[in-house]
Write a protein that holds these residues in place. Sequence first.
Motif, PDB file in Angstrom:
ATOM      1  N   ASP A 507       0.904  -1.367  -0.153  1.00 28.58           N
ATOM      2  CA  ASP A 507      -0.136   0.022  -0.124  1.00 28.58           C
ATOM      3  C   ASP A 507       0.915   1.234  -0.049  1.00 28.58           C
ATOM      4  OD1 ASP A 507       0.971  -0.565   2.367  1.00 28.58           O
ATOM      5  OD2 ASP A 507      -0.540   0.161   3.640  1.00 28.58           O
ATOM      6  N   CYS A 508       2.111   1.110   0.025  1.00 27.62           N
ATOM      7  CA  CYS A 508       2.901   2.444   0.045  1.00 27.62           C
ATOM      8  C   CYS A 508       3.437   2.483  -1.374  1.00 27.62           C
ATOM      9  CB  CYS A 508       4.141   2.183   0.950  1.00 27.62           C
ATOM     10  SG  CYS A 508       5.350   3.715   1.081  1.00 27.62           S
ATOM     11  N   VAL A 509       2.773   3.496  -2.101  1.00 24.85           N
ATOM     12  CA  VAL A 509       2.974   3.773  -3.405  1.00 24.85           C
ATOM     13  C   VAL A 509       2.945   5.245  -3.659  1.00 24.85           C
ATOM     14  CG1 VAL A 509       2.255   3.450  -5.829  1.00 24.85           C
ATOM     15  CG2 VAL A 509       1.874   1.704  -4.226  1.00 24.85           C
ATOM     16  N   ASN A 510       3.818   5.979  -4.366  1.00 24.33           N
ATOM     17  CA  ASN A 510       3.893   7.323  -4.564  1.00 24.33           C
ATOM     18  C   ASN A 510       3.875   7.570  -5.972  1.00 24.33           C
ATOM     19  OD1 ASN A 510       4.315   8.317  -1.587  1.00 24.33           O
ATOM     20  ND2 ASN A 510       6.481   7.590  -2.188  1.00 24.33           N
ATOM     21  N   GLU A 511       2.976   8.454  -6.688  1.00 20.84           N
ATOM     22  CA  GLU A 511       2.991   8.624  -8.041  1.00 20.84           C
ATOM     23  C   GLU A 511       3.554   9.912  -8.322  1.00 20.84           C
ATOM     24  OE1 GLU A 511      -0.882   8.203  -9.486  1.00 20.84           O
ATOM     25  OE2 GLU A 511      -0.852   5.967  -9.528  1.00 20.84           O
ATOM     26  N   THR A 536       9.923  -4.874   7.129  1.00 18.89           N
ATOM     27  CA  THR A 536       9.959  -3.615   6.524  1.00 18.89           C
ATOM     28  C   THR A 536       9.022  -3.412   5.369  1.00 18.89           C
ATOM     29  OG1 THR A 536      12.461  -3.817   7.169  1.00 18.89           O
ATOM     30  CG2 THR A 536      11.617  -2.358   5.188  1.00 18.89           C
ATOM     31  N   LYS A 537       8.403  -2.089   5.203  1.00 12.44           N
ATOM     32  CA  LYS A 537       7.521  -1.994   4.141  1.00 12.44           C
ATOM     33  C   LYS A 537       8.324  -1.474   3.013  1.00 12.44           C
ATOM     34  CE  LYS A 537       3.747  -0.184   4.971  1.00 12.44           C
ATOM     35  NZ  LYS A 537       2.622   0.722   5.351  1.00 12.44           N
ATOM     36  N   ILE A 538       8.331  -1.964   1.610  1.00 10.15           N
ATOM     37  CA  ILE A 538       8.790  -1.428   0.600  1.00 10.15           C
ATOM     38  C   ILE A 538       7.878  -0.266  -0.039  1.00 10.15           C
ATOM     39  CG2 ILE A 538       9.700  -1.846  -1.721  1.00 10.15           C
ATOM     40  CD1 ILE A 538      10.165  -4.754  -0.642  1.00 10.15           C
ATOM     41  N   CYS A 539       8.485   0.991  -0.285  1.00 11.56           N
ATOM     42  CA  CYS A 539       7.666   1.893  -0.737  1.00 11.56           C
ATOM     43  C   CYS A 539       8.067   2.120  -2.221  1.00 11.56           C
ATOM     44  CB  CYS A 539       7.760   3.228   0.087  1.00 11.56           C
ATOM     45  SG  CYS A 539       7.125   3.157   1.588  1.00 11.56           S
ATOM     46  N   MET A 540       6.902   2.190  -3.118  1.00  8.61           N
ATOM     47  CA  MET A 540       7.409   2.291  -4.381  1.00  8.61           C
ATOM     48  C   MET A 540       7.044   3.423  -4.886  1.00  8.61           C
ATOM     49  SD  MET A 540       5.995  -1.441  -6.040  1.00  8.61           S
ATOM     50  CE  MET A 540       4.511  -1.070  -5.517  1.00  8.61           C
ATOM     51  N   THR A 541       7.908   4.220  -6.045  1.00  4.18           N
ATOM     52  CA  THR A 541       7.684   5.345  -6.598  1.00  4.18           C
ATOM     53  C   THR A 541       7.148   4.931  -8.145  1.00  4.18           C
ATOM     54  OG1 THR A 541       9.275   6.584  -5.502  1.00  4.18           O
ATOM     55  CG2 THR A 541       8.448   7.802  -7.292  1.00  4.18           C
ATOM     56  N   VAL A 542       5.815   5.428  -8.593  1.00 10.78           N
ATOM     57  CA  VAL A 542       5.390   4.963  -9.844  1.00 10.78           C
ATOM     58  C   VAL A 542       5.331   6.118 -10.457  1.00 10.78           C
ATOM     59  CG1 VAL A 542       3.448   3.772 -11.056  1.00 10.78           C
ATOM     60  CG2 VAL A 542       4.409   2.938  -8.825  1.00 10.78           C
ATOM     61  N   SER A 543       5.688   5.933 -11.920  1.00 17.15           N
ATOM     62  CA  SER A 543       5.568   7.024 -12.964  1.00 17.15           C
ATOM     63  C   SER A 543       3.886   7.253 -13.317  1.00 17.15           C
ATOM     64  CB  SER A 543       6.275   6.691 -14.198  1.00 17.15           C
ATOM     65  OG  SER A 543       6.074   7.644 -15.257  1.00 17.15           O
ATOM     66  N   ARG A 544       3.598   8.347 -13.407  1.00 19.59           N
ATOM     67  CA  ARG A 544       2.061   8.599 -13.953  1.00 19.59           C
ATOM     68  C   ARG A 544       2.035   8.981 -15.556  1.00 19.59           C
ATOM     69  NH1 ARG A 544       2.030  13.427 -10.357  1.00 19.59           N
ATOM     70  NH2 ARG A 544       0.767  12.329  -9.097  1.00 19.59           N
ATOM     71  N   GLY A 545       3.484   8.837 -15.869  1.00 23.00           N
ATOM     72  CA  GLY A 545       3.669   9.443 -17.230  1.00 23.00           C
ATOM     73  C   GLY A 545       4.217  10.777 -17.427  1.00 23.00           C
ATOM     74  N   PRO A 546       4.778  11.046 -18.909  1.00 23.38           N
ATOM     75  CA  PRO A 546       5.261  12.489 -18.763  1.00 23.38           C
ATOM     76  C   PRO A 546       4.135  13.428 -19.232  1.00 23.38           C
ATOM     77  CG  PRO A 546       5.326  11.189 -20.923  1.00 23.38           C
ATOM     78  CD  PRO A 546       4.969  10.281 -19.680  1.00 23.38           C
TER      79      PRO A 546
END
Length: 619
Positions: A507-511, A536-546
């Motif tokens: 649930d740890c996602v940043n866009e 440990t929680k793995i936080c992902m950074t996700v692209s919303r596109g250019p």
Amino acid sequence: MDTTLTDPLVGHTLDGRYRVESRIARGGMASVYLALDVRLDRMVAVKVMHRSLAEDPQFVRRFIGEAKSVASLSHPNVVHVFDQGTDGDHVYLSMEYFPGKTLRDVLRERGRIPAREALEIMIPVLAALGAAHQAGLIHRDVKPENVLLTEDGRVKVVDFGLARAIEASNQTKSGIMIGTIAYMSPEQVTAGVADVRADVYAAGIVLYELLTGHQPYQGESPMSVAYRHVHDSVPAPSQLAPETPPALDELVLSATAKEPDRRPADAAAMLIAAVEAHRGLARTSGQHTAPAIQAPVQHTTIQPSFDLPAAAPGAKRKSRPIWFIAGLAVVMLVGIAFSGWYFSQERTLKVPNLVSQNVKLAEQQARKLGFQVKIGEARFDGKVAKDIVLETEPASGQEVDKDTVLTIIASAGPETVPVPKTENLSEADARLRISEAGLTVSRVRKTASDKIARGLVVRSDPVVGKRVRKGSSVILVVSAGLLAPDVTGMMRDQAQQFLASKGYPTDCVNEVTDDAAAGTVIAQDPAGGAEMEATTKICMTVSRGPDTPFWPWERDPSIAAPDFVNVPDVRFKDVNDARRELQAAGFDVKVRKVVGGRRVIAQNPVGQVPQGTRITLWH
């Protein structure tokens, strides 16, 4: 220039006893000198081994043992060994000295030898070998160079046991053994084993060479000659020398049979066949050369016939009827048979030297000599192959009662031990357990593990329970702890699916806005490969596109849009099969490891993409 003048041993007194007068011969293994025994005031022949052999401790030990065995062999056709010793770096034998030539010298001078004379040379040779076989000795190097024809017409065999000492050393080279290969039996070539029938084979080759003037096999290298001994059959001498009588063809072919069991059982058996063939020659020719026959309980010998002086003028030559010749031959055969019976009635037996033989062949030889045999418990030996005799009890050379049990101890080969269990041990404890098992740790390799705590052993290589040679090394694979899986580059839904299967929160996602295609994981915290705890929680950074269109032709109308094709979905397929499928469809493929399994767990991109796009696979 006379080379004996420059030989440093000429003029030297070996061991304070043998004053070297001159060099008689030089060979690949030794030089032979004429020397004066200053203690007994007699001339002797001294064979001095070349320095390369004398520097080999294994050869010296075996050489001394063989010399002791041969010294006990007494036969009129065997050159008697008087003494053995060392003087500095010189290892030597002192032997009877007989002026004369080797059989090799005679062959060089005369070429082929008539059948009768060939037999009259071979019969004393076989008598010598037969006596050796009865005493438990094998020559192993029967060849014309080891047969002497003395000036007074006697035949003498030399170098008993020397080949065995050479073969047991580290000095066996083609340069030394070329002369032997021409007479080597098939079993010696293929298995390196020799019993009395190997001597019979070599004697058959020598007889072939006497009758034809040539060895049966020629080759450009020793290996090609050895190959022919194994795969070809020795031809009948009459093919090259048509005058050869059928009986001698039969004798040669019998002695040189490729299978040892088809040859005469030993040299004594071949001797009987040779005497019978000699008698047949006398019968068919109506002539006879009287053999020298000794008392029945001694060794029977026949000396080769040499040109005799013509009878004095007017002397009346007596002819002997054929029945006398036949009777004389019968006396010879009876003498041989009686000799065997007589010695079999002895109350004691001499223990043969069985060391370095195959245990089965050694047992057969010992039983044939009249011993009761017991195969003792095999002993581990790191240098001697499995099933090769290490020692006997009683030891070789001893005189024992006829009913003594001869115990043969063979090698069990190198000792092996199972790799001990080290999983979940600390590195220090694992090293101790490996050492206690008689093994060593060669190196430690680390690997990520979500099951084994950091610093503990995950597995070993070789695996636990595998039997390995004692003293060999083991690799320990130690846990580096839990490392964060690297999901960057995956599509968000695939990354979340993978992390969920491993028990991580998703649930740890940043866009963020990024040039990467929408939905692509562009970063993570903690980073891939970093140490972490299971919670440990793995936080992902996700692209919303250019902010601008992703494809260049969408941004610039002057750029023609390519044809789009569907990307095959290869998830959960074998990674190699998946790679081949995508490459066959025209895609560039990159493979990344995240768990190391065989199945594809993620791929990017999916859907429709231009032809030739790079597809990344994770497994």
